[in-house]
Scaffold this motif. Structure first.
Motif, short mmCIF file in Angstrom:
data_model
loop_
_atom_site.label_atom_id
_atom_site.label_comp_id
_atom_site.label_asym_id
_atom_site.label_seq_id
_atom_site.Cartn_x
_atom_site.Cartn_y
_atom_site.Cartn_z
N VAL A 138 0.82 -1.21 0.00
CA VAL A 138 0.00 0.00 0.00
C VAL A 138 0.86 1.26 0.00
O VAL A 138 0.43 2.31 -0.47
CB VAL A 138 -0.98 -0.04 1.19
CG1 VAL A 138 -1.64 1.31 1.41
CG2 VAL A 138 -2.04 -1.08 0.96
N ASN A 168 0.08 1.34 -5.93
CA ASN A 168 -0.50 0.60 -4.82
C ASN A 168 -1.88 0.06 -5.16
O ASN A 168 -2.57 -0.45 -4.30
CB ASN A 168 -0.52 1.44 -3.54
CG ASN A 168 -1.27 2.72 -3.74
OD1 ASN A 168 -1.87 2.94 -4.79
ND2 ASN A 168 -1.26 3.57 -2.73
N ARG A 169 -2.28 0.18 -6.39
CA ARG A 169 -3.52 -0.49 -6.80
C ARG A 169 -3.21 -1.72 -7.62
O ARG A 169 -4.10 -2.44 -8.03
CB ARG A 169 -4.38 0.45 -7.64
CG ARG A 169 -4.90 1.56 -6.81
CD ARG A 169 -5.73 2.49 -7.61
NE ARG A 169 -5.90 3.70 -6.84
CZ ARG A 169 -6.47 4.77 -7.30
NH1 ARG A 169 -6.92 4.78 -8.53
NH2 ARG A 169 -6.59 5.84 -6.55
N SER A 173 0.78 5.87 -5.44
CA SER A 173 -0.56 5.73 -5.98
C SER A 173 -0.55 6.30 -7.40
O SER A 173 0.37 7.01 -7.79
CB SER A 173 -1.55 6.49 -5.12
OG SER A 173 -1.55 7.84 -5.49
N PRO A 174 -1.54 5.97 -8.20
CA PRO A 174 -1.55 6.46 -9.58
C PRO A 174 -1.43 7.98 -9.66
O PRO A 174 -0.94 8.52 -10.65
CB PRO A 174 -2.90 5.98 -10.11
CG PRO A 174 -3.25 4.82 -9.29
CD PRO A 174 -2.66 5.06 -7.94
N ARG A 175 -1.86 8.67 -8.61
CA ARG A 175 -1.77 10.13 -8.61
C ARG A 175 -0.32 10.60 -8.76
O ARG A 175 -0.05 11.67 -9.30
CB ARG A 175 -2.32 10.69 -7.31
CG ARG A 175 -3.82 10.75 -7.27
CD ARG A 175 -4.30 11.01 -5.87
NE ARG A 175 -5.39 10.11 -5.52
CZ ARG A 175 -5.79 9.89 -4.28
NH1 ARG A 175 -5.19 10.51 -3.28
NH2 ARG A 175 -6.75 9.06 -4.04
#
Lengths: 430, 403, 339
Positions: free
Chosen positions: B152, B178-179, B156-158
């Protein structure tokens, strides 16, 4: 000839030269390094990689460990104190008792499980180490009753009555065992049941004799719950496992198949499904009106689970015994019960001890699964109340690290013992 | 001698059921059977009474009803309107997927760690024993949760978005978030089948060539090179055909559109977390087995091989490993079984395996606890029995053939 | 090996303690404790504090029932349940009532054979997103990754919502609220969806709550309330009317501060007198002491006090009364009369 020589050679050494020190590369630390770390190109690459990995790990781990805050009331305070690096270990100090004892165990009674835990070592020592005085086994026999009284509280009469039942059963058994094993066993069971039944009235009538504050088993939690489940279930599953193993080796087809089906069924499903059974299904199979509490249902299920695995280990021990031992017992005219008690089981169990210890370690680790069915064991405490509280929401590494450390200490100690025992028992040469 | 007579024939008496060893076993079995039947009857009776009291019944009709919920990673077509049975199939396939990947990765990891633990390199050996001990002595659930926490914390995609992106895609085609991990997917244009066929043919060719070389070696003693021709066979014909056909196989590269990466093959985070945790955890156990297996080989075997002039690599491959495998395989089977069973902890990371679909959401939404748990246990039982059956066959084939 | 005694003793203890027959009230009285099912931890609704005491909105309902039946609000055994275990725990008699923000639905009431005694919180499923995403409506969530807590009605509502709006999403089912938070904060999902009250409670624990927004869409009706087993109507009535007593008390201005005074001196409002047992025989009709409602209100306060103390605007959770205001103030809280 000698003349010319004596002329041409001015000096003949008559003492030995002291051995020169080995070259730098072949001595001391350098030699060790060369042999153990840099022997060959491939090895050197491995070493360098290992060093990089180690450095990377340590550069993250050490500042976290040593820069941590230990005395803050919640995560916001902690974040101010540590300023980015370091861990919020204050969650451990703040919730120490909850991690160890759960949320509901009365705090003034924490000494009771602690004492029971300390006494566990005394009780288990004579079982683990053969060279301790055998008299200590008496304490081992008494320990379950003392521990029950300490942890669950209530009057001391309940464990005393339970103990009395076993004593009565033992005496009946030893009185009758010369005639028939089966009769003795039946008599012992009946005697014990009668004692418990009678004793039940006594302990109910005098519920205040040496009574500790009663703690319902639902209030057990934290690491204590893991310990209780582990110890109780392993102890209970040993006798069941022995019976199952003997049943599987039996020549009676029906008994054999009952045992085989049971063992293979239990070993074939994950523990978590058995816990689901304990949690959501078992209640439907009990007589209407009865209502075990969850911890008892879980103990039953984990015990069944463990006994199947222990049965397989003991079966291995039985199979490893040379055929001659069985035949020797038969030729002495011993019947089945005697042969098992006197000849076969003592040897088979001795061979199986390392395997049993492995099962015990695995089982102890598996007690964490009860967190999935909403029990607050160590993992359940962390996943439930602690991480969901406003104070400590977001502290993961410290809590999981602590949980991992606790389990590591216990399991590593047990597995080291098992290895020591294996070395001790290994008398053969290869 | 001649005075020996048959013992007088005794008529059967009732007490012989208890005292005569010839008949006693029948008594015991009869008692066992009666007790078993009694227990089953009591349990069944309780079930009927309890269900009647609660106004419930046992019925599997819910399996045909629409499940109503969505699943993130499915290997077969599934929507929220599919039946609960379809959801269970999705779960079964997901369980098998993670178990298969886990077994594969755990074996690789375990063999490497087990061999390295016997390495003469002190540091590496110590690091490997640290790995083995750390993972063997901590519950798998805690490791799953820790590794999930690690996964996690990946970007993140951001973090890939906009001008101020803090992360870039690996080689411009692989995104790790993390996805999940997004890798390019091959797209097959017209004529691509020919390329694939060429590829398969060249694989067969490699095996044929190696077999030929081996036979030649054994029959004539002539040693042909195998490594370079194999590599050449692997690449050249396929690439040639690829360009001849006008590059029909492309790659669908994942790209950040909207909230997530789209396109390519997505390996979702829950799968990654569970897969990693299970394989690293079980790898530690396999490492111990491998080490024990290698140590179990008598030193004389190695020495004998060395005195025949075999090189260390050949000793390992031709002498030690084939013998060690016999020691390694049985515990390896139970490790594979453990991975399959431990994959039921998927529920802790949100992976949609059979325990999470049939034993989780379906159970919750329909309230059919008994039916769901029974089906769940049946599935694991079948899988376990199947794995041990096939592994036992293999085990028999590598076991010592005594003459 | 002799630890079989644990089993024996536990069995005896379990059998003695159990014996859940039809008359739940008798069991509760015999046991001296109310077994109340709650969540494993949702701040504001039910969560143990640092001392291990349970606190929250649902907890107050449990305590009120315990005070009404046993006269002692602390005589409650809180049984933590997950979404999966809650219904079995209730059906099997392990708990006497369930106050675990459970949505009242047709199938739960009829298929699972439970009795919802009322609604203590009118909720609806909402969405929370980080403000930096710039999303202002749930319909803009096409392709988003959504964290959901499993074992609730939210998964079904979510599937329905996205299907009916013809947009796609990636569901990430998560077992506990704490883990959902972890994933959401790390950006492993774009959206976190659960009951709007739960979202507010969750947001309250964030380091920076103002960086997260609740979307305006409420995609479902989630009437949350306590429930009991089918078949024991007397017990169901006790729980129902304890809840109603709390709601009526707020309507009539009875608070934990003035209830003792009102009960001792009487009032000129006959309904208050009936409620507090100084007039009429309502307590007898329900099979309890005359002062049952007084005890409950004294222990936890009226509905408004419980709301304000646990989840109201003065708490970190900061929920407005909204639908949960009294009917006289435009809300849906409406208790049948005490007559």
């Amino acid at each position: 000839m000698s003349d010319t020589h004596s002329e041409s050679i001015a000096f003949v050494r008559d003492t030995e030269i002291p051995p020169a020190p080995p070259p730098m590369a072949e001595a001391g630390a350098v030699k060790w390094l060369r042999e153990n770390l840099f022997a060959g190109v491939f090895n050197s690459i491995l070493t360098v990689l290992a060093f990089i990995a180690l450095f990377y790990l340590m550069s993250g781990f050490l500042p976290w460990l040593f820069g941590g805050a230990w005395n803050t009331a919640n995560i916001r305070e902690c974040r101010e104190v540590i300023q980015g690096s370091g861990g919020c270990f204050s969650v451990l100090t703040d919730r120490w008792n909850q991690l160890l004892f759960g949320i509901a165990y009365p705090s003034e009674a924490y000494w009771r499980p602690t004492l029971a835990f300390v006494m566990l070592f005394v009780a288990i020592a004579p079982v683990l180490f053969n060279n301790l005085p055998r008299q200590m086994l008496i304490f081992t026999g008494l320990y379950p009753f003392i521990a029950f009284w300490l942890i669950w509280g209530g009057t001391i009469l309940i464990p005393l009555v339970a103990l009395a039942g076993f004593v009565v059963g033992y005496f009946i058994f030893s009185a009758l065992t010369k005639q028939s094993f089966a009769m003795a066993l039946g008599g012992a069971v009946v005697g014990a049941l009668v004692t418990w039944w009678l004793g039940g009235f006594v302990s109910q009538a005098m519920a205040d004799v040496l009574a500790l504050e009663q703690v319902p088993s639902r209030n057990m939690g934290g690491f204590m719950l893991n310990m209780i489940l582990g110890v109780v279930c392993v102890s209970l599953s040993l006798p069941i496992g022995i019976v199952l193993a003997l049943g599987r080796q039996s020549s009676m087809p029906i008994i054999k198949w009952i045992c085989v089906v049971f063992i293979e069924f239990v070993r074939g499903v994950p523990l978590i499904t058995l816990l689901f059974v304990a949690n959501v299904v078992l209640a439907y199979f009990l007589p209407p009106g009865t209502n075990f509490d969850l911890i008892l249902r879980v103990i039953i299920m984990i015990t069944l689970f463990a006994s199947a695995y222990i049965a397989e280990v003991i079966r291995g021990g039985l199979a490893a015994l040379p055929r001659g031992q069985y035949e020797a017992a038969d030729s002495l005219g011993l019947d089945y019960a005697q042969a098992m008690q006197l000849i076969i089981l003592p040897q088979a169990l001795k061979i199986s001890i390392p395997g049993i210890v492995n099962v015990a370690v695995g089982l102890f680790k598996d007690t964490t699964l009860v967190s999935i069915i909403s029990m607050f064991d160590l993992v359940g405490m962390i996943r439930g109340p602690i991480l969901s509280s406003t104070d400590w929401n977001g502290v993961y590494w410290e809590l999981w690290g602590f949980a991992a450390l606790l389990f590591f200490v216990v399991c590593y100690a047990i597995s080291q013992y098992s290895q020591w025992l294996e070395r001790k028992l290994q008398t053969g040469h290869r | 001698m001649t005075t020996m007579t048959d013992p007088p024939r005794q008529s059967f008496r009732l007490s012989m059921l208890l005292n005569d060893t010839r008949y006693r076993s029948y008594t015991f079995q009869f008692i066992a059977l009666v007790v078993l039947a009694g227990i089953v009857a009591v349990l069944a009776n309780n079930l009927v009474v309890n269900l009647a009291a609660a106004g419930l019944n046992i019925s599997y009709e819910f399996l045909a009803n629409p499940a109503g919920y969505d699943i993130n990673q499915t290997l077969i077509p599934y929507t929220s309107q599919s039946s609960n049975l379809q959801a269970a199939w999705v779960g079964i396939l997901n369980t098998l997927l993670v178990a298969f990947l886990g077994c594969l990765f755990a074996t690789i990891l375990g063999v490497i760690a087990g061999v390295l633990r016997l390495s003469k390199n002190w540091l590496v050996a110590k690091l490997m024993s640290l790995y083995v001990e750390a993972f063997r002595n901590v519950p798998v659930l805690i490791w799953i949760l820790i590794i999930n926490t690690i996964v996690v914390t990946m970007p993140s995609p951001r973090a890939y978005r906009g001008d101020a992106a803090t992360h870039e895609m690996l080689f411009g085609v692989i995104a790790y978030t993390n996805r999940g991990v997004y890798i390019p997917a091959p797209t097959f244009g017209p004529g691509s089948m020919i390329v694939v066929a060429t590829f398969i043919a060249s694989i067969i060719g490699i095996f044929a060539y190696r077999r030929y070389a081996k036979n030649l070696l054994f029959n004539t003693g002539k040693l042909l090179p195998t490594l370079w021709p194999s590599i050449a066979l692997f690449f050249v014909p396929t690439l040639l055909m690829y360009f001849i056909m006008g590059m029909p196989i492309g790659a669908d590269i994942p790209a950040l559109t909207g909230f997530n990466f789209q396109g390519g093959i997505q390996i979702q985070r829950p799968l990654i977390a569970l897969w990693l945790a299970l394989s690293i955890y079980t790898g530690a156990f396999i490492a111990e087995n491998v080490r024990a297996g290698i140590l179990a080989i008598n030193k004389g075997q190695t020495e004998a091989a060395a005195s025949l002039g075999l090189r260390p690599g050949r000793i390992m491959n031709l002498v030690v490993l084939p013998q060690a495998l016999r020691v390694i395989i049985p515990p390896l089977i139970s490790n594979y079984l453990n991975i399959t069973k431990n994959s039921s902890l998927a529920i802790a990371v949100g992976y949609a395996d059979i325990t999470a679909t049939l034993g989780g959401i379906t159970l919750n939404q329909t309230g059919r606890a008994i039916e769901c748990v029974l089906l769940l246990m049946l599935f694991y039982l079948i899988i376990s029995l199947l794995i041990s059956f096939f592994m036992n066959i293999y085990n028999r084939s590598v076991s010592l053939k005594e003459r | 090996m002799k630890k079989t005694v644990f089993l024996g003793a536990l069995t005896i203890a379990g059998l003695a303690a159990g014996a859940a027959a039809a008359a739940t009230l008798d069991d509760v009285k015999a046991r001296g404790k109310l077994n109340c099912g709650v969540t494993t931890g949702l701040v504001g609704f039910a969560a143990p504090n640092a001392n291990g005491e349970w606190e929250g909105f649902d907890v107050a309902v449990c305590r009120a029932v315990a005070a009404a039946t046993l006269g002692d609000p602390t005589a409650v055994e809180f049984v933590p349940t997950t979404g999966k275990t809650r219904f079995t725990a209730l059906a099997s008699g392990e708990i006497d009532m369930l106050a675990r923000n459970t949505t009242w639905t047709f199938s739960r009431d009829n298929d699972l054979k439970f009795e919802f005694v009322g609604v203590n919180y009118y909720d609806g499923q909402g969405f929370m997103v980080p403000k930096e995403l710039g999303v202002s409506s749930a319909k803009e969530l096409d392709g988003a990754t959504v964290c959901i807590q499993t074992g609730t009605t939210t998964e079904l509502n979510l599937a329905d919502f996205f299907r009916s709006n013809n947009i796609s999403y990636e569901p990430v089912p998560i077992e506990t609220n704490a883990e959902a938070q972890q994933q959401y904060l790390a950006g492993a999902c774009d959206v976190y969806t659960t009951d709007a009250s739960g979202l507010a409670a969750t947001r309250a624990t964030f380091e920076d709550p103002s960086a997260h927004a609740l979307l305006p869409e409420i995609i479902s009706k989630e009437p949350l309330g306590p429930l009991v087993r089918h078949g024991d109507n007397e017990w169901g009535d006790i729980v129902r009317w304890t809840l109603n007593a709390m709601i009526t008390a707020e309507e009539l201005g009875v608070t934990s501060a003035n209830v003792a005074d009102m009960a001792a001196n009487g009032t000129d409002n006959p309904e208050i007198n009936r409620l507090l047992g100084t007039e009429g025989t309502l307590g007898e009709m329900i099979g309890l002491e005359a002062d049952w409602a007084k005890n409950a209100i004294m222990a936890v306060g009226n509905y408004g006090e419980v709301f304000e103390g646990n989840i109201g605007e003065s708490t970190p959770i900061g929920l407005a009364r909204g639908l949960n205001a009294q009917w006289t103030e435009g809300g849906l809280m409406y208790s049948p009369p005490f007559r």
